[in-house]
Enzyme design. Structure first.
Site, PDB file in Angstrom:
ATOM      1  N   GLN A 176       0.820  -1.217   0.000  1.00 39.72           N
ATOM      2  CA  GLN A 176       0.000   0.000   0.000  1.00 39.72           C
ATOM      3  C   GLN A 176       0.853   1.266   0.000  1.00 39.72           C
ATOM      4  O   GLN A 176       0.542   2.216  -0.714  1.00 39.72           O
ATOM      5  CB  GLN A 176      -0.937  -0.011   1.210  1.00 39.72           C
ATOM      6  CG  GLN A 176      -1.850   1.186   1.296  1.00 39.72           C
ATOM      7  CD  GLN A 176      -2.805   1.060   2.460  1.00 39.72           C
ATOM      8  OE1 GLN A 176      -3.744   0.276   2.427  1.00 39.72           O
ATOM      9  NE2 GLN A 176      -2.559   1.814   3.508  1.00 39.72           N
ATOM     10  N   GLU A 219      -3.008   9.309  -0.965  1.00 37.28           N
ATOM     11  CA  GLU A 219      -2.186   9.995   0.037  1.00 37.28           C
ATOM     12  C   GLU A 219      -1.069  10.795  -0.611  1.00 37.28           C
ATOM     13  O   GLU A 219      -0.117  11.190   0.052  1.00 37.28           O
ATOM     14  CB  GLU A 219      -1.649   8.994   1.051  1.00 37.28           C
ATOM     15  CG  GLU A 219      -2.786   8.323   1.820  1.00 37.28           C
ATOM     16  CD  GLU A 219      -2.332   7.519   3.016  1.00 37.28           C
ATOM     17  OE1 GLU A 219      -1.119   7.303   3.170  1.00 37.28           O
ATOM     18  OE2 GLU A 219      -3.202   7.103   3.791  1.00 37.28           O
ATOM     19  N   GLU A 301       4.642  -1.969   8.524  1.00 34.92           N
ATOM     20  CA  GLU A 301       3.292  -1.900   9.106  1.00 34.92           C
ATOM     21  C   GLU A 301       2.430  -3.004   8.492  1.00 34.92           C
ATOM     22  O   GLU A 301       2.493  -3.243   7.282  1.00 34.92           O
ATOM     23  CB  GLU A 301       2.719  -0.513   8.774  1.00 34.92           C
ATOM     24  CG  GLU A 301       1.318  -0.251   9.269  1.00 34.92           C
ATOM     25  CD  GLU A 301       0.890   1.190   8.928  1.00 34.92           C
ATOM     26  OE1 GLU A 301       1.767   2.084   8.836  1.00 34.92           O
ATOM     27  OE2 GLU A 301      -0.311   1.410   8.730  1.00 34.92           O
ATOM     28  N   LYS A 353      -4.600   6.157  15.135  1.00 36.69           N
ATOM     29  CA  LYS A 353      -5.529   6.878  14.272  1.00 36.69           C
ATOM     30  C   LYS A 353      -6.766   7.222  15.100  1.00 36.69           C
ATOM     31  O   LYS A 353      -7.465   6.317  15.574  1.00 36.69           O
ATOM     32  CB  LYS A 353      -5.956   5.986  13.102  1.00 36.69           C
ATOM     33  CG  LYS A 353      -4.871   5.712  12.054  1.00 36.69           C
ATOM     34  CD  LYS A 353      -5.357   4.626  11.099  1.00 36.69           C
ATOM     35  CE  LYS A 353      -4.564   4.568   9.807  1.00 36.69           C
ATOM     36  NZ  LYS A 353      -4.899   3.333   9.030  1.00 36.69           N
ATOM     37  N   ARG A 382      -5.557   9.430   7.874  1.00 44.23           N
ATOM     38  CA  ARG A 382      -6.268   8.426   7.083  1.00 44.23           C
ATOM     39  C   ARG A 382      -6.085   8.757   5.608  1.00 44.23           C
ATOM     40  O   ARG A 382      -5.652   9.847   5.252  1.00 44.23           O
ATOM     41  CB  ARG A 382      -7.782   8.416   7.415  1.00 44.23           C
ATOM     42  CG  ARG A 382      -8.136   8.097   8.840  1.00 44.23           C
ATOM     43  CD  ARG A 382      -7.518   6.842   9.393  1.00 44.23           C
ATOM     44  NE  ARG A 382      -7.757   5.612   8.653  1.00 44.23           N
ATOM     45  CZ  ARG A 382      -8.499   4.593   9.080  1.00 44.23           C
ATOM     46  NH1 ARG A 382      -9.105   4.668  10.240  1.00 44.23           N
ATOM     47  NH2 ARG A 382      -8.610   3.488   8.353  1.00 44.23           N
ATOM     48  N   SER A 383      -6.492   7.829   4.752  1.00 49.17           N
ATOM     49  CA  SER A 383      -6.396   8.121   3.317  1.00 49.17           C
ATOM     50  C   SER A 383      -7.429   9.163   2.894  1.00 49.17           C
ATOM     51  O   SER A 383      -7.231   9.875   1.913  1.00 49.17           O
ATOM     52  CB  SER A 383      -6.538   6.839   2.503  1.00 49.17           C
ATOM     53  OG  SER A 383      -7.721   6.165   2.862  1.00 49.17           O
ATOM     54  N   LYS A 404       2.763   9.920  10.448  1.00 50.10           N
ATOM     55  CA  LYS A 404       2.566   9.393   9.090  1.00 50.10           C
ATOM     56  C   LYS A 404       1.333  10.087   8.519  1.00 50.10           C
ATOM     57  O   LYS A 404       0.216   9.875   8.993  1.00 50.10           O
ATOM     58  CB  LYS A 404       2.348   7.877   9.181  1.00 50.10           C
ATOM     59  CG  LYS A 404       2.084   7.178   7.860  1.00 50.10           C
ATOM     60  CD  LYS A 404       1.722   5.715   8.121  1.00 50.10           C
ATOM     61  CE  LYS A 404       1.478   4.975   6.826  1.00 50.10           C
ATOM     62  NZ  LYS A 404       0.393   3.965   6.982  1.00 50.10           N
TER      63      LYS A 404
HETATM   64  P1  PGA Z   1      -6.557   4.086   5.368  1.00 48.97           P
HETATM   65  O1  PGA Z   1      -5.017   3.844   5.094  1.00 48.97           O
HETATM   66  O2  PGA Z   1      -6.733   5.412   5.984  1.00 48.97           O
HETATM   67  O3  PGA Z   1      -7.183   3.935   4.022  1.00 48.97           O
HETATM   68  O4  PGA Z   1      -6.973   2.976   6.307  1.00 48.97           O
HETATM   69  C1  PGA Z   1      -3.999   4.266   5.947  1.00 48.97           C
HETATM   70  C2  PGA Z   1      -3.206   3.104   6.454  1.00 48.97           C
HETATM   71  O5  PGA Z   1      -3.501   1.932   6.156  1.00 48.97           O
HETATM   72  O6  PGA Z   1      -2.275   3.318   7.226  1.00 48.97           O
HETATM   73 ZN    ZN Z   2      -1.874   1.003   7.461  1.00 48.19          ZN
END
Ligand code: PGA
Ligand code: ZN
Length: 440
Positions: A176, A219, A301, A353, A382-383, A404
């Site tokens: 990702q 992102e 991660e 988060k 978050r994304s 991050k």
């Molecule tokens: P998400 O991705 O906000 O789409 O969950 C961020 C991550 O996986 O760290």
């Molecule tokens: Zn993640």
């Protein structure tokens, strides 16, 4: 003591054009705080529930008018008049009002919007910066912890998305995020300058290879179609060399494998697009360990999936002494799951988060628990993000050490990087910076 006079909530849009919750909290003296709730795409199964309207005729069912209505009808009357400085009492009231384990009655997005807006209003009522207010909350939370746990406001070391794949970039790669960490930097603004140089250099390397370097993922990382995941690692190493960095010395790679999203729980296997046969957890750990041997990777991660506790234990036993192993989907910022990880030797770091858990106080609880166990916290966006920069203040105010946010493209990302430039200025020329020492 400033008290809460009113809440005003509305539906606004996030960086993917999806509805999300914005809340204004107004103090009795007129001071205002505003917060907007972020939203994930590669979400963990155990996250608190984001309440969506489900009406397909409006915003494809993604509206949040029910969450907004819950704030006006249920939350505001119940917490009006409460002490804005007592974040713990307000958050406890929110949990009691909701009454469910996963915040499904009022919606974690309703709760979080209120929880964060209250903190902003409390800071505004006192005429102080949010990170300073958060720092007071953090010091209270960290009171019983080991004296070595950082307590003073500290600029975090960023890990920054360079190449995006998975659910954030049309599944062009299985990984990702391939991220860069400016481990040679002595301060935040210097780190940011190196990050921007790296982002440009990664674009140059991709262009020279004939790969796409104009399209970016959710992102802000480049979203090229490469032959395989390992090629993305080579591109980032090549960019480090082009920037005059020594890979593994003053520049490192971090990965967000987000493996939950190519894991098949029915067979317990991982299905990568470039690997002909599904892999079990052991093969995943072997593959990651091979990359760690060949590339300057210092952080991984979600190397295995959210409920693959056995896989997590073997990953941690194999790499835990040299690599930061972050649980994101695994822990979902929730103390019960972090406790299980600590007890069973799964992971050695926690992604933090705010919307995975739903209130600021529970976020601070997760941070404190991580610190108590020696797990490194990484505050994360978050994304789906917005101009809200609360997490920048959260990372500094709790001295989390790492952040991050995504890449240095797209203004919902830059809102946080820029907010930290202002905070760094507030902290003065010798602003404390977590730096390289925060990593293994
Ligand atoms: P998400 O991705 O906000 O789409 O969950 C961020 C991550 O996986 O760290
Ligand atoms: Zn993640």
């Amino acid at each position: 003591m400033p008290t809460l006079r009113a809440l005003k909530a509305r539906q606004v849009l996030d960086s993917r054009g999806r509805p999300t919750v914005e809340v204004d909290a107004i103090a009795d003296g007129g001071a205002r705080g505003r917060a907007i709730v972020p939203s994930g795409a590669s979400t963990g199964r155990h996250e608190a529930l984001e309440l969506r309207d489900g009406d397909p005729s409006r915003y494809a069912g993604l509206g949040v008018t029910k969450a907004v209505a819950n704030i006006g009808a249920t939350i505001a009357p119940a917490i009006r008049g409460m002490d804005l400085d007592d974040q713990a009492a307000i958050d406890a009231a929110l949990l009691a009002l909701d009454g469910t384990a996963n915040k499904s009655r009022l919606g974690a997005n309703a709760l979080l919007g209120v929880s964060m807006a209250v903190a902003h209003a409390a800071a505004a009522a006192r005429g102080e910066e949010l990170f300073a207010h958060v720092n007071r909350l953090w010091k209270a939370k960290a009171a019983g912890l080991d004296p070595s746990v950082p307590r003073e406001p500290t600029m975090p070391l960023p890990m920054v998305n360079m190449i995006s794949g998975g659910l954030h970039a049309g599944r062009n790669l299985d990984l990702q995020d391939v991220l860069f960490i400016p481990t040679g930097a002595d301060g935040y603004s210097q780190a940011l300058e190196t990050i921007v140089a790296m982002y440009r250099a990664v674009g140059d390397v991709l262009r020279k290879m004939g790969a796409e370097a104009n399209l970016v993922g959710d992102e802000g990382g480049y979203g090229p179609r490469l032959g395989d995941d390992e090629q993305a690692l080579k591109v980032v190493v090549g960019a480090m060399l082009a920037c005059g960095l020594t890979p593994g010395v003053d520049g490192h790679i971090a990965l967000d494998v987000a493996s939950t999203h190519f894991h098949d729980p029915a067979t317990g296997t991982y299905k990568l697009s470039n690997v002909p046969r599904p892999m079990d957890a052991g093969a995943m750990v072997d593959m990651l360990a091979g990359w760690v041997d060949r590339y300057p990777i210092i952080s991984i991660e979600d190397g295995v999936a959210e409920d693959d506790w056995e896989g997590w234990k073997s990953l941690t036993a194999r790499l835990g002494d040299r690599v930061q192993l972050i649980g994101d989907d695994l822990f979902v910022t929730q103390t019960a799951r972090i406790e299980r990880g600590i007890a069973s030797g799964a992971a050695n770091a926690v992604l933090i988060k705010v919307n995975q858990v739903g209130t600021l106080t529970e976020t601070l609880d997760a941070l404190a628990l991580a610190r108590r166990a020696g797990f490194r916290p990484v505050v994360s966006a978050r994304s789906g993000e917005t101009e809200d920069a609360t997490i920048a203040d959260l990372a500094v105010g709790t001295a989390a050490g790492q952040i991050k946010i995504g890449s240095v493209a797209r203004s919902e990302r830059l809102a946080k990087y820029n907010r930290m430039l202002r905070i760094e200025e507030d902290l003065g020329p010798r602003a404390p910076f977590a730096g390289r020492a925060t990593l293994p």
